[in-house]
Scaffold this motif. Structure first.
Motif, PDB file in Angstrom:
ATOM      1  N   GLN A 141      40.284  64.681  45.977  1.00 16.67           N
ATOM      2  CA  GLN A 141      40.388  64.056  44.666  1.00 16.67           C
ATOM      3  C   GLN A 141      41.357  64.819  43.769  1.00 16.67           C
ATOM      4  O   GLN A 141      42.138  64.214  43.021  1.00 16.67           O
ATOM      5  CB  GLN A 141      39.001  64.004  44.008  1.00 16.67           C
ATOM      6  CG  GLN A 141      38.956  63.262  42.684  1.00 16.67           C
ATOM      7  CD  GLN A 141      39.145  61.765  42.840  1.00 16.67           C
ATOM      8  OE1 GLN A 141      39.173  61.244  43.957  1.00 16.67           O
ATOM      9  NE2 GLN A 141      39.264  61.062  41.730  1.00 16.67           N
ATOM     10  N   LEU A 227      30.895  53.484  37.301  1.00 20.22           N
ATOM     11  CA  LEU A 227      32.355  53.449  37.385  1.00 20.22           C
ATOM     12  C   LEU A 227      32.986  52.602  36.277  1.00 20.22           C
ATOM     13  O   LEU A 227      34.211  52.482  36.226  1.00 20.22           O
ATOM     14  CB  LEU A 227      32.789  52.919  38.753  1.00 20.22           C
ATOM     15  CG  LEU A 227      32.607  53.884  39.929  1.00 20.22           C
ATOM     16  CD1 LEU A 227      32.936  53.184  41.244  1.00 20.22           C
ATOM     17  CD2 LEU A 227      33.476  55.124  39.763  1.00 20.22           C
ATOM     18  N   GLN A 267      37.284  69.770  39.640  1.00 19.98           N
ATOM     19  CA  GLN A 267      36.488  68.945  40.538  1.00 19.98           C
ATOM     20  C   GLN A 267      35.895  69.749  41.691  1.00 19.98           C
ATOM     21  O   GLN A 267      34.726  69.583  42.054  1.00 19.98           O
ATOM     22  CB  GLN A 267      37.335  67.802  41.088  1.00 19.98           C
ATOM     23  CG  GLN A 267      36.550  66.830  41.972  1.00 19.98           C
ATOM     24  CD  GLN A 267      35.524  66.024  41.210  1.00 19.98           C
ATOM     25  OE1 GLN A 267      35.849  65.031  40.588  1.00 19.98           O
ATOM     26  NE2 GLN A 267      34.272  66.452  41.255  1.00 19.98           N
ATOM     27  N   GLU A 325      32.501  62.475  34.573  1.00 18.72           N
ATOM     28  CA  GLU A 325      33.232  61.986  35.750  1.00 18.72           C
ATOM     29  C   GLU A 325      33.145  62.962  36.910  1.00 18.72           C
ATOM     30  O   GLU A 325      32.937  62.558  38.063  1.00 18.72           O
ATOM     31  CB  GLU A 325      34.692  61.735  35.381  1.00 18.72           C
ATOM     32  CG  GLU A 325      35.572  61.309  36.563  1.00 18.72           C
ATOM     33  CD  GLU A 325      37.024  61.121  36.174  1.00 18.72           C
ATOM     34  OE1 GLU A 325      37.876  61.114  37.079  1.00 18.72           O
ATOM     35  OE2 GLU A 325      37.315  60.976  34.971  1.00 18.72           O
ATOM     36  N   SER A 329      31.373  61.781  40.340  1.00 20.79           N
ATOM     37  CA  SER A 329      32.177  61.703  41.557  1.00 20.79           C
ATOM     38  C   SER A 329      31.564  62.537  42.676  1.00 20.79           C
ATOM     39  O   SER A 329      31.384  62.053  43.799  1.00 20.79           O
ATOM     40  CB  SER A 329      33.604  62.181  41.273  1.00 20.79           C
ATOM     41  OG  SER A 329      34.256  61.322  40.366  1.00 20.79           O
ATOM     42  N   SER A 332      28.233  60.976  43.893  1.00 22.68           N
ATOM     43  CA  SER A 332      28.393  59.717  44.620  1.00 22.68           C
ATOM     44  C   SER A 332      28.970  59.943  46.008  1.00 22.68           C
ATOM     45  O   SER A 332      28.579  59.261  46.966  1.00 22.68           O
ATOM     46  CB  SER A 332      29.271  58.755  43.822  1.00 22.68           C
ATOM     47  OG  SER A 332      30.596  59.238  43.699  1.00 22.68           O
ATOM     48  N   TRP A 333      29.906  60.881  46.161  1.00 24.98           N
ATOM     49  CA  TRP A 333      30.439  61.168  47.496  1.00 24.98           C
ATOM     50  C   TRP A 333      29.324  61.630  48.428  1.00 24.98           C
ATOM     51  O   TRP A 333      29.220  61.177  49.562  1.00 24.98           O
ATOM     52  CB  TRP A 333      31.520  62.241  47.417  1.00 24.98           C
ATOM     53  CG  TRP A 333      32.720  61.861  46.639  1.00 24.98           C
ATOM     54  CD1 TRP A 333      33.245  60.605  46.489  1.00 24.98           C
ATOM     55  CD2 TRP A 333      33.554  62.733  45.871  1.00 24.98           C
ATOM     56  NE1 TRP A 333      34.350  60.645  45.688  1.00 24.98           N
ATOM     57  CE2 TRP A 333      34.572  61.922  45.286  1.00 24.98           C
ATOM     58  CE3 TRP A 333      33.559  64.111  45.624  1.00 24.98           C
ATOM     59  CZ2 TRP A 333      35.562  62.464  44.483  1.00 24.98           C
ATOM     60  CZ3 TRP A 333      34.551  64.640  44.814  1.00 24.98           C
ATOM     61  CH2 TRP A 333      35.540  63.834  44.250  1.00 24.98           C
TER      62      TRP A 333
END
Length: 453
Positions: A141, A227, A267, A325, A329, A332-333
């Motif tokens: 990402q 999202l 991230q 976010e 992210s 959810s992954w």
């Protein structure tokens, strides 16, 4: 810092190289495509908007069957073919001059992109150990954001030049980027097909089992709701800033740069704390709460504030948004991989990935209606939607985990049943009459969940 953002050598780093290649092309394409279709192809804004909406709707429907194809035929080969098809569809844009052909090319582009995303996830699952997948996804990402930023800069240069040749060069760059992506993916180790076969005497396993997996569908739906932040930054905030605040005109660009840089830098760090469904659920739940606070801060920018103060409020809201976010992210992954059965990662990822086109298709209408029609109260309604979706993820994940446990139990129960000696004189034992040992019934009778449906 740069070294920590790089994935480990081997397959993860090759996946990052493929990601970087096509994200540079996509960044330039996204910046220039609307003006290209308008100025060069001659389409109206309404035609472009409707065409892209229909195209992504078609693409989202193709994610599951193309992911299933990756499971059955091998993820690497499927990903390579879909990268080539993406390059071909972008190349077609260079030659079309009618709306009908535009619709065909756009649908082909969206279909190939959605299928490629699912095939890549299946490829990653086959090449990366389970406990390392979320960390690798975080690095991918970051790579994606870096590539988009570089591509957007190149696209901005083309916009500055404004010539037909500059637009054509951007599309040619995107074609070359996906060709390089296909080349890099073809060099990865082959991931064998892993579709679980039905046992002798059993009913054939459903081809698209994910479509009958209601717990996974609920998790995917809640993720799609979260999202809705996607059109917030690209559409709603630009409209809000210009219509409801005194912030300077370059504020939107500054917020976009802030978001992109934060994802690139943080991230990977945020993803380190997400290692299993429990930590993933906590991350998603907290992201919903942070988004509620972010929406409340954005609403404050509509107060009678001078330009610099409105800018400060918007930056504070954007910081909270990107913090949410990063958590959403990573969580959810982890959930998308952990809740998918082995051998069906492609089709499950294809289904989970439909959240992105769904949010980009339905999100603009919902978000702009809430914010531009209702104003400040709309921000609180939107924040409440994020909060409820985040809180609901916990029960949904527990339901999905229970369903996954039943799927794993059913084969073991059948194996144990076959090993027992048959009762004498042709009589069936009480356990055999109960089938799989999970309830009364006939031999071999199972519930829908135990069939993997």
């Amino acid at each position: 810092m740069a070294l920590t953002l790089l994935p480990p050598p081997g397959a993860p780093r090759a996946l990052a190289a493929a990601q970087l290649s096509n994200s540079v092309g996509d960044g330039a394409f996204y910046v220039c495509s609307a003006l290209y279709f308008s100025r060069i192809v001659g389409l109206s804004a309404a035609q472009i908007g409707l065409g892209l909406t229909l195209a992504w709707a078609v693409g989202s429907l193709a994610g599951v069957p193309l992911g299933h194809l990756a499971d059955r035929r091998g993820a690497r080969g499927t990903a390579v073919v879909l990268a080539l098809l993406t390059a071909g569809s972008v190349a077609a844009f260079l030659f079309i001059r009618s709306y009908g052909l535009f619709l065909v090319a756009a649908a082909a582009y969206a279909t190939a992109q959605c299928g490629l995303a699912a095939a890549r996830q299946a490829l990653l699952a086959g090449l990366v150990d389970k406990e390392e997948r979320t960390g690798v996804m975080a690095r991918l990402q970051s790579t994606l954001n870096a590539g988009l930023a570089v591509g957007a800069g190149l696209g901005g240069l083309a916009l500055h030049l404004g010539s037909r040749e500059a637009f054509l060069a951007v599309f040619a760059l995107d074609v070359a980027a996906f060709l390089i992506c296909a080349l890099v993916l073809s060099g990865l180790p082959k991931v064998p097909a892993a579709e679980p076969a039905a046992e002798p005497g059993d009913e054939a396993a459903p081809r698209f089992a994910v479509l009958r997996d209601r717990p996974y569908a609920l998790v995917s739906l809640l993720n799609a709701v979260l999202l809705l932040r996607l059109p917030l930054l690209s559409l709603a905030l630009p409209l809000w800033v210009s219509a409801r605040t005194e912030a300077p005109g370059w504020t939107v660009s500054a917020l976009f740069v802030l978001n992109t840089a934060a994802v690139m830098l943080f991230q990977v760090r945020v993803a380190r704390s997400v290692t299993d469904p429990a930590s993933a659920t906590r991350a998603v739940r907290s992201s919903g709460a942070v988004m509620l606070v972010s929406c409340a801060v954005f609403a404050l920018s509509a107060l009678a504030l001078p330009g610099w103060a409105a800018l400060g409020v918007l930056v504070a809201g954007a910081v909270l948004q990107v913090a949410a976010e990063l958590r959403q992210s990573a969580g959810s992954w982890q959930l998308s991989f952990d809740l998918a059965p082995a051998g069906r990662v492609g089709q499950y990822q294809g289904f989970f990935g439909t959240g992105v086109p769904l949010a980009r298709t339905a999100g603009p209408l919902l978000v702009t209606a809430l914010l531009m029609t209702w104003g400040v109260p709309g921000w609180f309604v939107l924040g409440g939607i994020f909060l409820v979706a985040g809180l609901a993820m916990g029960p949904a994940v527990r339901w999905a985990e229970a369903a996954a446990a039943r799927r794993e139990f059913a084969p073991a129960a059948r194996a144990g049943k076959r090993k027992r000696p048959v009762a004498p004189h042709g009589w069936c034992s009480s356990e055999e009459l109960r089938g799989d040992g999970v309830g009364p019934g006939f031999p071999g009778l199972r519930t829908h969940h135990e069939k993997g449906m």
